[in-house]
Design a protein around this motif. Structure first.
Motif, PDB file in Angstrom:
ATOM      1  N   ILE A  93       0.842  -1.198   0.000  1.00 37.56           N
ATOM      2  CA  ILE A  93       0.000   0.000   0.000  1.00 37.56           C
ATOM      3  C   ILE A  93       0.879   1.249   0.000  1.00 37.56           C
ATOM      4  O   ILE A  93       0.627   2.211  -0.708  1.00 37.56           O
ATOM      5  CB  ILE A  93      -0.939  -0.003   1.230  1.00 37.56           C
ATOM      6  N   LYS A  94       1.957   1.172   0.745  1.00 33.20           N
ATOM      7  CA  LYS A  94       2.880   2.308   0.830  1.00 33.20           C
ATOM      8  C   LYS A  94       3.450   2.628  -0.551  1.00 33.20           C
ATOM      9  O   LYS A  94       3.426   3.783  -1.001  1.00 33.20           O
ATOM     10  CB  LYS A  94       4.016   1.954   1.792  1.00 33.20           C
ATOM     11  N   SER A  95       3.961   1.589  -1.217  1.00 31.25           N
ATOM     12  CA  SER A  95       4.601   1.857  -2.503  1.00 31.25           C
ATOM     13  C   SER A  95       3.567   2.244  -3.554  1.00 31.25           C
ATOM     14  O   SER A  95       3.839   3.057  -4.439  1.00 31.25           O
ATOM     15  CB  SER A  95       5.448   0.667  -2.954  1.00 31.25           C
ATOM     16  N   LEU A  96       2.357   1.669  -3.439  1.00 29.45           N
ATOM     17  CA  LEU A  96       1.310   2.032  -4.400  1.00 29.45           C
ATOM     18  C   LEU A  96       0.856   3.479  -4.181  1.00 29.45           C
ATOM     19  O   LEU A  96       0.576   4.200  -5.146  1.00 29.45           O
ATOM     20  CB  LEU A  96       0.107   1.089  -4.261  1.00 29.45           C
ATOM     21  N   THR A  97       0.790   3.897  -2.921  1.00 26.34           N
ATOM     22  CA  THR A  97       0.403   5.283  -2.633  1.00 26.34           C
ATOM     23  C   THR A  97       1.429   6.252  -3.216  1.00 26.34           C
ATOM     24  O   THR A  97       1.075   7.300  -3.772  1.00 26.34           O
ATOM     25  CB  THR A  97       0.291   5.501  -1.113  1.00 26.34           C
ATOM     26  N   LEU A  98       2.706   5.849  -3.110  1.00 23.25           N
ATOM     27  CA  LEU A  98       3.770   6.657  -3.687  1.00 23.25           C
ATOM     28  C   LEU A  98       3.569   6.792  -5.195  1.00 23.25           C
ATOM     29  O   LEU A  98       3.635   7.896  -5.769  1.00 23.25           O
ATOM     30  CB  LEU A  98       5.111   5.977  -3.389  1.00 23.25           C
ATOM     31  N   LEU A  99       3.278   5.644  -5.817  1.00 18.69           N
ATOM     32  CA  LEU A  99       3.053   5.629  -7.266  1.00 18.69           C
ATOM     33  C   LEU A  99       1.849   6.494  -7.621  1.00 18.69           C
ATOM     34  O   LEU A  99       1.881   7.277  -8.591  1.00 18.69           O
ATOM     35  CB  LEU A  99       2.811   4.184  -7.726  1.00 18.69           C
ATOM     36  N   TYR A 100       0.807   6.397  -6.793  1.00 20.73           N
ATOM     37  CA  TYR A 100      -0.410   7.178  -7.035  1.00 20.73           C
ATOM     38  C   TYR A 100      -0.096   8.673  -7.009  1.00 20.73           C
ATOM     39  O   TYR A 100      -0.483   9.423  -7.906  1.00 20.73           O
ATOM     40  CB  TYR A 100      -1.446   6.834  -5.963  1.00 20.73           C
ATOM     41  N   ASN A 101       0.650   9.094  -5.994  1.00 23.44           N
ATOM     42  CA  ASN A 101       0.983  10.510  -5.865  1.00 23.44           C
ATOM     43  C   ASN A 101       1.863  10.990  -7.013  1.00 23.44           C
ATOM     44  O   ASN A 101       1.680  12.078  -7.533  1.00 23.44           O
ATOM     45  CB  ASN A 101       1.674  10.775  -4.526  1.00 23.44           C
ATOM     46  N   LYS A 102       2.811  10.099  -7.401  1.00 25.82           N
ATOM     47  CA  LYS A 102       3.686  10.440  -8.525  1.00 25.82           C
ATOM     48  C   LYS A 102       2.862  10.627  -9.784  1.00 25.82           C
ATOM     49  O   LYS A 102       3.051  11.595 -10.545  1.00 25.82           O
ATOM     50  CB  LYS A 102       4.718   9.327  -8.747  1.00 25.82           C
ATOM     51  N   THR A 103       1.944   9.687 -10.004  1.00 22.01           N
ATOM     52  CA  THR A 103       1.116   9.749 -11.211  1.00 22.01           C
ATOM     53  C   THR A 103       0.268  11.021 -11.212  1.00 22.01           C
ATOM     54  O   THR A 103       0.120  11.711 -12.233  1.00 22.01           O
ATOM     55  CB  THR A 103       0.183   8.524 -11.280  1.00 22.01           C
ATOM     56  N   ARG A 104      -0.309  11.311 -10.047  1.00 22.21           N
ATOM     57  CA  ARG A 104      -1.135  12.506  -9.926  1.00 22.21           C
ATOM     58  C   ARG A 104      -0.310  13.758 -10.231  1.00 22.21           C
ATOM     59  O   ARG A 104      -0.710  14.619 -11.013  1.00 22.21           O
ATOM     60  CB  ARG A 104      -1.698  12.589  -8.513  1.00 22.21           C
ATOM     61  N   GLN A 105       0.886  13.805  -9.636  1.00 22.17           N
ATOM     62  CA  GLN A 105       1.762  14.953  -9.840  1.00 22.17           C
ATOM     63  C   GLN A 105       2.125  15.077 -11.312  1.00 22.17           C
ATOM     64  O   GLN A 105       2.103  16.167 -11.891  1.00 22.17           O
ATOM     65  CB  GLN A 105       3.032  14.799  -8.994  1.00 22.17           C
ATOM     66  N   ALA A 106       2.421  13.908 -11.952  1.00 22.50           N
ATOM     67  CA  ALA A 106       2.809  13.934 -13.365  1.00 22.50           C
ATOM     68  C   ALA A 106       1.687  14.503 -14.221  1.00 22.50           C
ATOM     69  O   ALA A 106       1.914  15.317 -15.121  1.00 22.50           O
ATOM     70  CB  ALA A 106       3.164  12.518 -13.817  1.00 22.50           C
ATOM     71  N   SER A 107       0.425  14.085 -13.898  1.00 25.40           N
ATOM     72  CA  SER A 107      -0.685  14.578 -14.732  1.00 25.40           C
ATOM     73  C   SER A 107      -0.892  16.074 -14.507  1.00 25.40           C
ATOM     74  O   SER A 107      -1.184  16.820 -15.452  1.00 25.40           O
ATOM     75  CB  SER A 107      -1.965  13.787 -14.448  1.00 25.40           C
ATOM     76  N   ILE A 108      -0.696  16.555 -13.288  1.00 24.88           N
ATOM     77  CA  ILE A 108      -0.813  17.986 -13.010  1.00 24.88           C
ATOM     78  C   ILE A 108       0.258  18.756 -13.787  1.00 24.88           C
ATOM     79  O   ILE A 108      -0.027  19.746 -14.460  1.00 24.88           O
ATOM     80  CB  ILE A 108      -0.682  18.263 -11.495  1.00 24.88           C
TER      81      ILE A 108
END
Lengths: 291, 135
Positions: free
Chosen positions: A260-275
């Protein structure tokens, strides 16, 4: 780059798995507690038996009894394989089965026949997987062990031993050493190995009245001693199963946390990338208008 | 009154662990009484009733065979099951008696016969003890 939604779904999925493993851990720990309590309650009975049989075997002519006699020509070997009914308890069942297979290979190399008696579904399935059919298999009883089950198994084996179908019988089960260790254990069930008599029993108390005589008492008690040993193996395997499952589920819960930790990191990265991408678009558009 | 320690142990629990005045055990060769300071003894027991006395009052227990080990003013009875009269489930014992009798009448196989015989004995003894309480 995975889509934001995919990652979100995955996080939710892992979270649900975590809930399940956590619940299984708690169920196993509750069951372990009651299994351990049963072992505790059984201990006085087993210890008294050990004491008395050891005592008797020392005084009576032990080679005379068929259940004690070591046969010179052992051609048929029996293995009582005790495993759990369910999986999801790490390598617990695999270890027990591996041990049984070791004995199987060993005995076969010596040119002996081997018959399996399985308690617990996992052991039965493993034996069938080898292309053998167990001489007796009892499944779905590990959750409801009682002394009658032990009597059933022990007397079945003892009867076959008495009429020569079996010449030696081993008991393979999971020994409950501690919460962290449940190694497979092999015990010779038949011929019965009398336990050592206690040292301290000298003096006036060692003069016993036996009713009926020593030999008749042994006749009565030895088959019961086999029941006691099988029952102990059943109880220990059951406690070990729950301990092993607790540990396996604890590990699984921890792995879920990490995931969950690493997936949350990936989620935030993806979100940041789209922004960032959107910003670039906007800035680029503004630049084009200005130009 | 002199007493001795009586323990009745089954695979599932310790049923009795008390100081008693006397105990009458259903020995394989006949009933026998145990008083304080009995000589060391190991005896096989049959299906029957154990009667023990605390403060002059008799209590009765159903015992499904086993053996007794007496040493050092301690009497330990090991039985596969032991129940007080109150704990006996009469309906279940009655059903077990019927089942065993039916099986005995059918006559199939020596082992089954022996088993049914034992089951019948146990059921009859349970009913007998349960009835003692009623009267």
């Amino acid at each position: 780059m995975p889509s934001l939604k995919d990652v979100k779904m995955k996080i939710i999925g892992v979270g649900k798995t975590k809930q399940i493993t956590k619940a299984m851990n708690m169920v196993a720990s509750a069951k372990l507690r009651s299994s351990q309590a049963r072992i505790e309650r059984f201990r006085p009975y087993a210890e008294k038996y050990r004491e008395v049989i050891g005592d008797l075997a020392e005084k009576a002519d032990i080679s005379a009894h068929p259940l004690l006699e070591k046969r010179a020509d052992k051609k048929n070997c029996g293995i009582v394989l005790i495993t759990s009914d369910r999986g999801l308890c790490g390598g617990f069942n695999a270890n027990i089965i591996l041990k049984a297979l070791q004995i199987l290979t060993e005995k076969r190399n010596e040119g002996k026949n081997v018959a399996f008696f399985c308690v617990g579904r996992k052991g039965r399935d493993a034996v069938r997987h080898l292309g053998m059919e167990p001489a007796r298999s009892i499944a779905d009883r590990m959750g409801s062990i009682d002394f009658n089950l032990a009597i059933d198994v022990a007397q079945d084996v003892a009867a076959r031993y008495a009429d020569g179908q079996l010449d030696e019988v081993y008991l393979v089960y999971g020994e409950f050493q501690s919460m962290a260790q449940q190694p497979p254990r092999v015990l010779t069930l038949l011929p019965i190995q009398p336990p050592e008599a206690d040292e301290e029993k000298t003096g006036p108390d060692s003069e016993y009245i036996y009713e009926p005589g020593e030999a008749a008492l042994l006749d009565d008690l030895l088959p019961r001693y086999a029941n006691v040993q099988v029952f102990r193996a059943l109880l220990e395997t059951s406690a070990s199963e729950h301990a092993a499952r607790m540990q396996a589920m604890d590990n699984a819960t921890r792995n879920c946390d990490e995931l969950i930790k690493s997936l949350t990191l990936l989620y935030n990265k993806t979100r940041q990338a789209s922004i960032t991408n959107e910003l670039i678009d906007i800035v680029g558009g503004a630049e084009a208008l200005n130009g | 009154m002199a007493t001795f320690q009586l323990q009745v142990v089954t695979p599932d629990k310790t049923v009795v662990n008390e100081e008693v005045e006397t105990a009458i055990c259903p020995g394989l060769m006949g009933e026998f009484g145990v008083m304080p300071n009995h000589a060391p003894m190991i005896a096989a027991l049959k299906i029957g009733k154990l009667v023990y006395r605390i403060d002059g009052k008799d209590r009765i227990l159903f015992i499904s065979g086993g053996f007794v080990d007496i040493r050092k003013n301690k009497c330990a009875i090991l039985a596969e099951s032991a129940e007080t009269a109150e704990q006996i489930d009469q309906d279940r014992a009655e059903a077990a008696r019927k089942r065993a009798q039916e099986r005995l009448e059918k006559q199939n196989g020596d082992i089954d016969q022996a088993r049914a015989q034992i089951a019948l004995q146990k059921a009859m003894m349970r009913l007998h003890i349960a009835n003692l309480r009623v009267n």
